[in-house]
Scaffold this active site. Structure first.
Site, PDB file in Angstrom:
ATOM      1  N   ASP A 171      -5.898   2.255  -3.570  1.00 23.31           N
ATOM      2  CA  ASP A 171      -7.175   2.116  -2.863  1.00 23.31           C
ATOM      3  C   ASP A 171      -7.441   3.304  -1.940  1.00 23.31           C
ATOM      4  O   ASP A 171      -8.425   3.334  -1.213  1.00 23.31           O
ATOM      5  CB  ASP A 171      -7.247   0.802  -2.074  1.00 23.31           C
TER       6      ASP A 171
ATOM      7  N   SER B 152       0.819  -1.209   0.000  1.00 24.21           N
ATOM      8  CA  SER B 152       0.000   0.000   0.000  1.00 24.21           C
ATOM      9  C   SER B 152       0.859   1.268   0.000  1.00 24.21           C
ATOM     10  O   SER B 152       1.613   1.517  -0.912  1.00 24.21           O
ATOM     11  CB  SER B 152      -0.960  -0.037   1.192  1.00 24.21           C
TER      12      SER B 152
ATOM     13  N   ASP C 153      -1.151   1.235  -3.938  1.00 27.69           N
ATOM     14  CA  ASP C 153      -2.032   0.233  -4.548  1.00 27.69           C
ATOM     15  C   ASP C 153      -3.365   0.826  -4.978  1.00 27.69           C
ATOM     16  O   ASP C 153      -4.295   0.097  -5.338  1.00 27.69           O
ATOM     17  CB  ASP C 153      -2.241  -0.954  -3.616  1.00 27.69           C
TER      18      ASP C 153
ATOM     19  N   ASP D 287      -2.495   6.204  -3.516  1.00 28.41           N
ATOM     20  CA  ASP D 287      -1.352   5.596  -2.846  1.00 28.41           C
ATOM     21  C   ASP D 287      -0.833   4.450  -3.705  1.00 28.41           C
ATOM     22  O   ASP D 287      -1.271   4.253  -4.843  1.00 28.41           O
ATOM     23  CB  ASP D 287      -1.709   5.142  -1.428  1.00 28.41           C
TER      24      ASP D 287
END
Length: 446
Positions: free
Chosen positions: A245, A102, A243, A241
């Site tokens: 999400d 992440s 990833d 960010d």
């Protein structure tokens, strides 16, 4: 049962240090594969990743693990976490895997798992995985070993899916948008979605090299986005960010807008259109009291959960709410997605902006936040929150705040940090108690 491997968002840590090693990824593939072997059909896993260098290593190890227990593997390459969740469901896979840490630096990595419905695995399934990880795997016979293939059209699938969540009657023509993809998983899809909807797109963080994910870019380092918005005279800036999400926004002046403001905007818009379910928004204990007061003014409630989007989603499913998220920018719109999706949340913000025909600086600030301060204290081991000296300071702070403020003090689920947050109408009181609590934690860990 205590958790040995799974934290608040899958398994995460420093690459090539336990538990994020190739050997562990092999075991995760074998364990998750065994968990997926339900029914007599040919079983399949979808594996996606962000742009970290270590993703190649973990992808290969997971691939070996899954195939060794008889599960076919579909590789989709760098894709946002919510795209992997969507593809797991739409491709009728038995399980989905996202390789990502992440917003963490490139040295870290992690493994997130989704069930066939596209939702993150339940606590019960994660506990079963914990058991399987320490048991001997049941390997498939030679003629039942899984096969591997790579799907090349997943980018187009996700772009089509994302665009379908934007109102048909609206376009982004004439709007200039800065999008910072953090050199992460959204770099090759997010700018394309905005461009295809008509926007003039200024793209940042779209040149990943394996080591620059989240480095001075993206939602955790939004200065580049802010500067680009002002420099290019853009209408708004969006930052994802690693990833993709999570979403953070800035207005045309470069002023930051956090997830609480975005949830208020989206919920109000959906309420006005008769689309809000549950008459409430689900957020975590970290969300500002100003959000709660703002929602109450328009007849909506705020339900709080523990930190972590999995807890938010669990409550959303229980209560039937369709808007939830975190102040940090994880926003879940369950009518469209089974997990947080920064791009989808950004599209809803942009739709509100187009409809309102107002500058972002006027529309996006939905309420005045109550003074809030969050500080992190790093610790090496033990449980500093169990120390009597720390407990006494916390008790004194709670008594002083009474009903006019809140304290949230917790261990991070992904890093060796104690997070100390306080909020209240008196900013000096907030600062004083955060500093005192942090000092007591530092002394307890000395």
């Amino acid at each position: 049962m205590g958790r040995k491997f799974f934290g608040t968002d899958g398994i995460r840590g420093r690459t090539n240090e336990a538990p994020i090693t190739a050997a562990m990824a092999l075991k995760v593939g074998q364990a998750a594969g065994q968990l997926a072997l339900r029914g007599d059909h040919r079983h399949r896993v979808v594996i996606g990743k962000d742009t970290r260098l270590s993703g190649y290593m973990l992808e290969g190890a997971l691939e070996a693990g899954f195939t060794s227990v008889g599960v076919d593997v579909t590789l989709v390459g760098p894709m946002p976490t919510p795209a992997v969740a969507m593809l797991t469901k739409s491709m009728r896979a038995d399980i989905g895997v996202m390789i990502s840490a992440s917003h963490n630096p490139f040295e870290d990595n992690g493994i997130k798992l989704f069930g066939p419905d596209g939702y993150k695995l339940s606590d019960e399934d994660e506990e079963e995985l914990e058991r399987l990880l320490e048991a001997e795997p049941v390997l498939a016979p030679s003629d039942k070993i899984g096969r591997v293939k790579r799907i090349d059209d997943v980018k187009g699938r996700y772009i089509h899916f994302a665009k379908a969540t934007f109102p048909d009657r609206l376009r982004l023509d004439g709007m200039k948008i800065v999008i910072d993809c953090a050199n992460g998983a959204g770099y090759n899809v997010a700018p394309a979605v905005l461009w295809e909807l008509g926007a003039d797109v200024v793209s940042l963080g779209v040149e990943p090299d394996g080591t620059n994910i989240n480095k001075n870019c993206g939602s955790t380092h939004p200065q580049a986005m802010q500067n680009a918005v002002v420099e290019h005279g853009a209408d708004i800036g969006l930052a994802l960010d690693g990833d993709a999400d999570r979403l953070i926004v800035c207005d045309e002046k470069g002023t930051m807008i956090d997830g609480d403001q975005l949830m208020a905007l989206i919920a109000k818009r959906m309420q006005a259109d008769g689309e809000l379910k549950g008459d409430a928004v689900v957020a975590t204990v970290m969300s500002n009291m100003g959000l709660e007061r703002c929602l109450k003014e328009t007849g909506m409630g705020l339900t709080r959960t523990k930190v972590g989007d999995r807890h938010v989603l669990k409550e959303m499913r229980r209560s039937g709410c369709n808007v939830g998220g975190e102040q940090s920018g994880h926003i879940i719109l369950s009518d469209h997605a089974t997990t947080g999706d920064g791009l989808l949340a950004g599209l809803q913000v942009l739709a509100a902006l187009v409809e309102a025909e107002q500058p972002a600086s006027k529309l996006l600030r939905q309420f005045d936040p109550v003074p809030q301060l969050l500080k992190n204290v790093r610790f090496k081991g033990g449980d500093p929150l169990a120390a009597d000296s720390v407990k006494k300071v916390i008790e004194a702070a709670e008594k002083d705040f009474g009903s006019s403020g809140r304290l949230v003090i917790r261990k991070s689920g992904t890093e060796p940090l104690i997070r100390v947050m306080a909020e209240g109408d008196d900013s000096e009181q907030v600062t004083r108690w955060v500093d005192e609590i942090c000092a007591s934690v530092e002394q307890a860990t000395a």
